[in-house]
Enzyme design. Sequence first.
Site, PDB file in Angstrom:
ATOM      1  CB  ILE A   1      -0.968   0.061   1.290  1.00  0.00           C
ATOM      2  CG1 ILE A   1      -1.784   1.162   1.179  1.00  0.00           C
ATOM      3  CG2 ILE A   1      -0.098  -0.151   2.590  1.00  0.00           C
ATOM      4  CD1 ILE A   1      -2.915   0.996   2.402  1.00  0.00           C
ATOM      5  CB  SER A   2       1.252   4.138  -2.349  1.00  0.00           C
ATOM      6  OG  SER A   2       1.623   3.319  -3.556  1.00  0.00           O
TER       7      SER A   2
END
Length: 208
Positions: A58-59
């Site tokens: 997840i960025s």
Amino acid sequence: MVSGRVQALLEQLRAQGIRDELVLNALAAVPREKFIDEAFEHKAWENIALPIGQGQTISQPYMVARMTELLELTPQSRVLEIGTGSGYQTAILAHLVHHVCSVERIKGLQWQARRRLKQLDLHNVSTRHGDGWQGWQARAPFDAIIVTAAPPEIPTALMAQLDEGGILVLPVGDEQQFLKRVRRRGGEFIIDTVEAVRFVPLVKGELA
């Protein structure tokens, strides 16, 4: 009421140059902890990327905000996301536009993301299990395309699916990666380099 941790993150993002308050409001509205493993919940509002399994991440919130801001969205924008992943970026987009199309090559991640989005009452998203390199031709053209994994070069299919004036934002490169913004103007594509980044690779053709 925005919690202290969320407010601290928003202030950090503003200090890093994020100016679009609609994007920041969307980040505040989406509970990031719902998109990560329980073991990492205490890190949910830190400005870092986190693993989500299957070799994906997840960025970090800064990169989510930066890429979203670069898309120059309006509520009417037709948006395609390549790499649904956890569904977090998808949820941010769903808060900003009327409808989001999202493609994910890993079936397990697609189903998890759909479940999370449904739990948050975000029903304005269509997801598809497919090869992100090919985009979603049946739903094209798009005003905005965002890619959350890095191809070694810009996929021609994605450029072709941009509408006139449309914007494509994606990381590009192998060892050295740069965030690029591609804008379609007439028969031309104007490409700007934004900043150095680090993303997982965009795998071609191989569905999982």
